[in-house]
Design a protein around this motif. Structure first.
Motif, short mmCIF file in Angstrom:
data_model
loop_
_atom_site.label_atom_id
_atom_site.label_comp_id
_atom_site.label_asym_id
_atom_site.label_seq_id
_atom_site.Cartn_x
_atom_site.Cartn_y
_atom_site.Cartn_z
N GLU A 124 -12.30 -47.04 -30.79
CA GLU A 124 -11.92 -48.40 -31.03
C GLU A 124 -11.11 -49.11 -29.67
O GLU A 124 -11.18 -49.86 -29.46
N SER A 173 -8.04 -60.94 -31.23
CA SER A 173 -8.08 -61.32 -32.67
C SER A 173 -9.24 -60.34 -33.43
O SER A 173 -9.00 -59.83 -34.72
N ASP A 174 -10.10 -59.77 -32.73
CA ASP A 174 -11.27 -59.41 -33.22
C ASP A 174 -10.73 -57.53 -33.34
O ASP A 174 -11.26 -56.85 -34.20
N TYR A 175 -9.84 -57.06 -32.60
CA TYR A 175 -9.22 -55.85 -32.87
C TYR A 175 -7.69 -55.88 -33.60
O TYR A 175 -7.10 -54.83 -33.48
N LYS A 196 -13.68 -54.31 -23.18
CA LYS A 196 -14.09 -55.61 -23.54
C LYS A 196 -12.97 -56.53 -22.44
O LYS A 196 -13.47 -57.38 -21.83
N GLU A 216 -9.40 -64.17 -28.09
CA GLU A 216 -10.40 -63.73 -29.13
C GLU A 216 -10.77 -62.29 -29.25
O GLU A 216 -10.89 -61.82 -30.46
N ILE A 217 -10.61 -61.50 -28.34
CA ILE A 217 -10.91 -60.22 -28.23
C ILE A 217 -9.81 -59.55 -29.21
O ILE A 217 -9.94 -58.49 -29.90
N ARG A 234 -10.39 -66.08 -24.10
CA ARG A 234 -11.10 -64.95 -24.20
C ARG A 234 -10.56 -63.77 -24.62
O ARG A 234 -11.01 -63.32 -25.48
#
Length: 81
Positions: free
Chosen positions: A59, A27-29, A66, A24-25, A21
């Motif tokens: 941001e 990677s999103d940022y 998160k 994933e976060i 997880r």
């Protein structure tokens, strides 16, 4: 809104349960991440990730928020003025 440079420290307890997880976060940022260093600190049973980011305070706050909501993850940041 003006971009800021920040250092974000992330400590993962029980890496196997939360690493997917966290990644994933991150990677999103990825668009605000300038550099990343990850160290498994086996003697203490944790993993440590250090990030340099360049983004707006919104941001950076969203990223750290998160990450901080994940069980067994602690996050701290230092943001430039």
């Amino acid at each position: 809104m003006e971009n800021r440079v920040a250092v974000v420290g992330i400590v993962l307890f029980h890496r196997g349960e939360c690493a997917r997880r966290v990644n994933e976060i991150l990677s999103d940022y990825g668009h605000i991440i300038v550099g990343r260093m990850g160290i498994p600190y086996k003697e203490r049973g944790v993993s440590v990730i250090a990030l340099i980011v360049d983004g707006t305070t919104d941001e950076i706050g969203a990223l750290t928020g998160k990450l901080g909501n994940i069980k067994d993850v602690k996050v701290r940041s230092a943001i430039t003025i």
